[in-house]
Write a protein that holds these residues in place. Structure first.
Motif, mmCIF file in Angstrom:
data_model
loop_
_atom_site.group_PDB
_atom_site.id
_atom_site.type_symbol
_atom_site.label_atom_id
_atom_site.label_comp_id
_atom_site.label_asym_id
_atom_site.label_seq_id
_atom_site.Cartn_x
_atom_site.Cartn_y
_atom_site.Cartn_z
ATOM 1 N N ILE A 478 0.837 -1.205 0.000
ATOM 2 C CA ILE A 478 0.000 0.000 0.000
ATOM 3 C C ILE A 478 0.868 1.250 0.000
ATOM 4 C CG2 ILE A 478 -1.609 1.346 1.416
ATOM 5 C CD1 ILE A 478 -2.905 -1.286 2.233
ATOM 6 N N ALA A 491 -4.040 0.134 -4.439
ATOM 7 C CA ALA A 491 -3.867 0.195 -2.988
ATOM 8 C C ALA A 491 -5.206 0.416 -2.298
ATOM 9 C CB ALA A 491 -2.887 1.313 -2.622
ATOM 10 N N SER A 494 -7.310 -2.762 -2.350
ATOM 11 C CA SER A 494 -6.865 -3.789 -1.417
ATOM 12 C C SER A 494 -7.343 -3.484 -0.001
ATOM 13 C CB SER A 494 -5.337 -3.913 -1.443
ATOM 14 O OG SER A 494 -4.731 -2.714 -0.960
ATOM 15 N N VAL A 495 -7.424 -2.210 0.358
ATOM 16 C CA VAL A 495 -7.908 -1.831 1.680
ATOM 17 C C VAL A 495 -9.393 -2.134 1.811
ATOM 18 C CG1 VAL A 495 -8.352 0.120 3.214
ATOM 19 C CG2 VAL A 495 -6.145 -0.104 2.091
#
Length: 658
Positions: A478, A491, A494-495
């Protein structure tokens, strides 16, 4: 008639119970409800660990969906069947089924096996909640019931705190007594269930007269056809896409099933799983609509608040469970206070109205929290939400139970529970979809604003050279993505998929993510506020409510005694009447009236008149067809007590009914 041998702790003949008897019964019911309520929270805390261990994290939603489907569908079935055949055998069956399902879950080898075993658990859980409330309705008058139902709400609130703590503890243990830690999440239900079974088997002995009625198999089948696809899409729609082929197919099949269910229930009339006539009562229809709305707001809030604590404040699942204490304290205190007032005064209508008002204010306050809000402020708002829920939940159940005849308390209680569960399912699906569809944009907005500050730039440069952070592939990925504008989108995605990584990022970098989640949750809480206001407006339509002063069993006993007296009086009043022209049989119309030309026919069902007032035993001994006549008399008595005009159809014989 001779009665069978009295079981242990017998109920008084008139249906009245002493406080000691009530408490003995209550202990078993509370243990059963504790099982079902704890299971919901303990499993949700450990499900990620379970999915990782069984190599099926992507299938974890099916574990929840399977349980939800079977428990929701089983709820109205338990209510109707227990009205017909008695509560005790079905409550014991629910406990045994839950124990078997729990034991099977503890030895699952795949996520799909676990989902199948959770479905068995759900069949048991569907009876543990609704039947406990129905049994209390049998043994206590509505006014007194308000005091005792606070115990059930206390169990519900306590498990919402204990569940995450216990689930987190087991999930963190690699092995306990030779078994993987998470397997004890299910195995712990076995000894608790055995204790509950023994308590209920020993203390729950209720007198029940079996009712002759058709079992609504077609209605149950139609309910399955309608609810399975709708509950499935509610859980899976966010993953599939709400406009995907799978979702649309589920919507179409579900709607067809619901329409089929309505048609079957209309045909089955009083024998229906959920008789449609109950919706003619304003108290019931308003309460059920209110239950759906409150279920949406309640379950939505209880889903969002732990997420807020874990994502924004970095709390562990165990700690986030303890942070829910203000909500639980609010629910318990409001329930106890409102219950005591209701028991003393009989006042109940005002409490769900006050509750939805407090709930609306609490949701509005929560819609203004941010990533920087003090924890005590958030907890104060949670307390307000808890006070609102505590004033609503038991009051709505009592109103529905009070609005039906004693013989239908099980059906009414399970129907109210069923609709509240449906509202909760819809609420969770809608609110989670709102959260994850907006959180990406909110994070981008906060990230853009933070990226322009020197503090963020410095933190990013420091993080890129952090050796410890490099060992965490997800967190360092990230950081690299944020340093490279082209990888920033990946990023953020993915969070959204795994929010736990936020707690492992440096504070300055994590803050925009936390603020993005907080902003997205604000929109969810604001929507919940709008739903709560709608519930407030709906509950204003509640009519004036007078709670009965008799328990369900006592009222049923009194109704039976009154019906027998009326039948005997009618027989005595027509001695010597010439009924030679009377028809040989008696028929009952759909509106509850009994056709025939003389009151004597109603009593004995034949053309012969009685010259004296015979007892039930004498009529039966004489070989006369009593059951149908007595049933007709009981129906008229109950309907007259509810304010309906069910006097004899023939005007000149109405005075005999009176």
């Amino acid at each position: 008639m001779t009665s069978p041998a009295a079981p242990p702790a017998p109920a008084p003949a008139a249906g009245e119970f002493t406080h000691a008897q009530i408490m003995r019964i209550l202990y078993g019911l509370l243990m059963g409800m504790f099982l079902a309520a704890l299971d919901q929270t303990i499993v949700s805390t450990a499900i990620r660990t379970i999915g990782d261990d069984l190599h099926g994290l992507s299938a974890q939603a099916w574990v929840t969906t399977a349980y939800l489907i079977t428990s929701t569908i089983a709820t109205p079935l338990y209510g109707k069947l227990s009205d017909m055949f008695g509560r005790r055998p079905f409550y014991l069956f629910a406990i045994v089924t839950f124990i078997i399902g729990s034991l099977a879950c503890s030895f699952a080898d795949t996520m799909y096996q676990l989902a199948a075993f959770r479905a068995i658990q759900g069949i048991g859980a569907g009876g543990l909640m609704s039947l406990a409330l129905a049994i209390i309705g049998d043994i206590l008058p509505p006014r007194e019931r308000a005091k005792y139902q606070g115990y059930f709400l206390a169990v519900f609130g306590t498990t919402s705190v204990l569940g995450p703590v216990i689930g987190g503890f087991f999930a963190e243990q690699s092995s306990i007594l030779g078994l993987t830690g998470w397997r004890w999440v299910f195995l712990i239900n076995v000894p608790l269930g055995v204790v509950a079974f023994l308590l209920v088997a020993r203390t729950l002995h209720l007198h029940h007269e079996r009712r002759a009625a058709r079992v609504d198999y077609l209605g149950a089948a139609a309910l399955v056809i309608g609810l399975v696809p709708l509950l499935t899409v509610a859980e899976q729609g966010r993953t599939w896409g709400w406009d995907s082929t799978k979702s649309i197919a589920c919507f179409v099949i579900g709607i067809i099933g619901i329409l089929l269910f309505i048609a079957v229930e209309a045909r089955m009339k009083d024998d229906a799983l959920i008789p449609l006539r109950i919706f003619k009562s304003r108290a019931i229809s308003v309460t059920i609509v209110g239950s759906i709305i409150i279920g949406m707001a309640m379950f939505g809030a209880m889903m969002m608040l732990p997420l807020y604590m874990q994502i924004v404040h970095g709390a562990s699942p165990m700690k986030s469970g303890l942070m829910m204490l203000p909500l639980v304290l609010g629910m318990m205190s409001a329930s106890i206070i409102s219950g005591q007032i209701t028991a003393r005064t009989g006042v109940i209508r005002i409490f769900p109205i006050i509750g939805t008002a407090l709930l609306s204010i609490g949701m509005f306050a929560l819609s203004h929290i941010t990533a920087d809000s003090e924890l005590w402020v958030v907890m104060a708002f949670m307390l307000l939400v808890g006070l609102g829920l505590g004033n609503c939940m038991q009051a709505l159940t009592l109103i529905v139970q009070n609005a039906v005849s004693p013989r239908e308390i099980g059906m009414a209680t399970s129907s109210a529970t069923f609709f509240r569960q449906m509202g909760g399912t819809i609420g969770v699906a809608v609110f989670l979809s709102m959260l994850f569809s907006t959180v990406g944009d909110r994070i981008k907005e906060n990230m853009t604003a933070a990226a322009a500050t020197p503090e963020f730039k410095q933190a990013l440069q420091t993080a890129l050279g952090d050796k410890t952070l490099m060992a965490d592939k997800e967190a360092y990925g990230i950081v690299q993505g944020l340093a490279n504008p082209k990888g920033g989108g990946a990023a953020l995605n993915s969070v959204s998929e795994d929010s736990s990584v936020i707690s492992r990022l440096p504070k300055a970098i994590a803050h925009p993510f936390e603020a993005g989640f907080a902003d997205a949750m604000d929109h969810v809480f604001l929507t919940a506020m709008g739903i709560s206001v709608l519930g407030f407006l709906v509950l204003l339509l509640l009519p004036k409510i007078e709670l009965r002063t008799q328990s369900g069993m006592a009222a049923a006993a009194a109704a039976k005694s009154k019906a027998e007296g009326e039948a005997a009086a009618a027989a005595a009043s027509v001695g010597g009447v010439d009924d030679s022209e009377a028809p040989a049989t008696t028929t009952r119309a759909a509106d509850g009236h009994v056709s025939g030309t003389s009151p004597a026919e109603e009593v004995v069902g034949t053309g012969s008149a009685w010259c004296a007032a015979p007892t039930m035993e004498e009529i039966a001994a004489d070989g006369q067809p009593v059951p149908e006549a007595v049933h007709d008399a009981e129906v008229r008595v109950e309907l007259r007590e509810q304010g309906e005009d069910v006097a004899h159809k023939t005007p000149r014989h109405r005075r005999s009914d009176d």
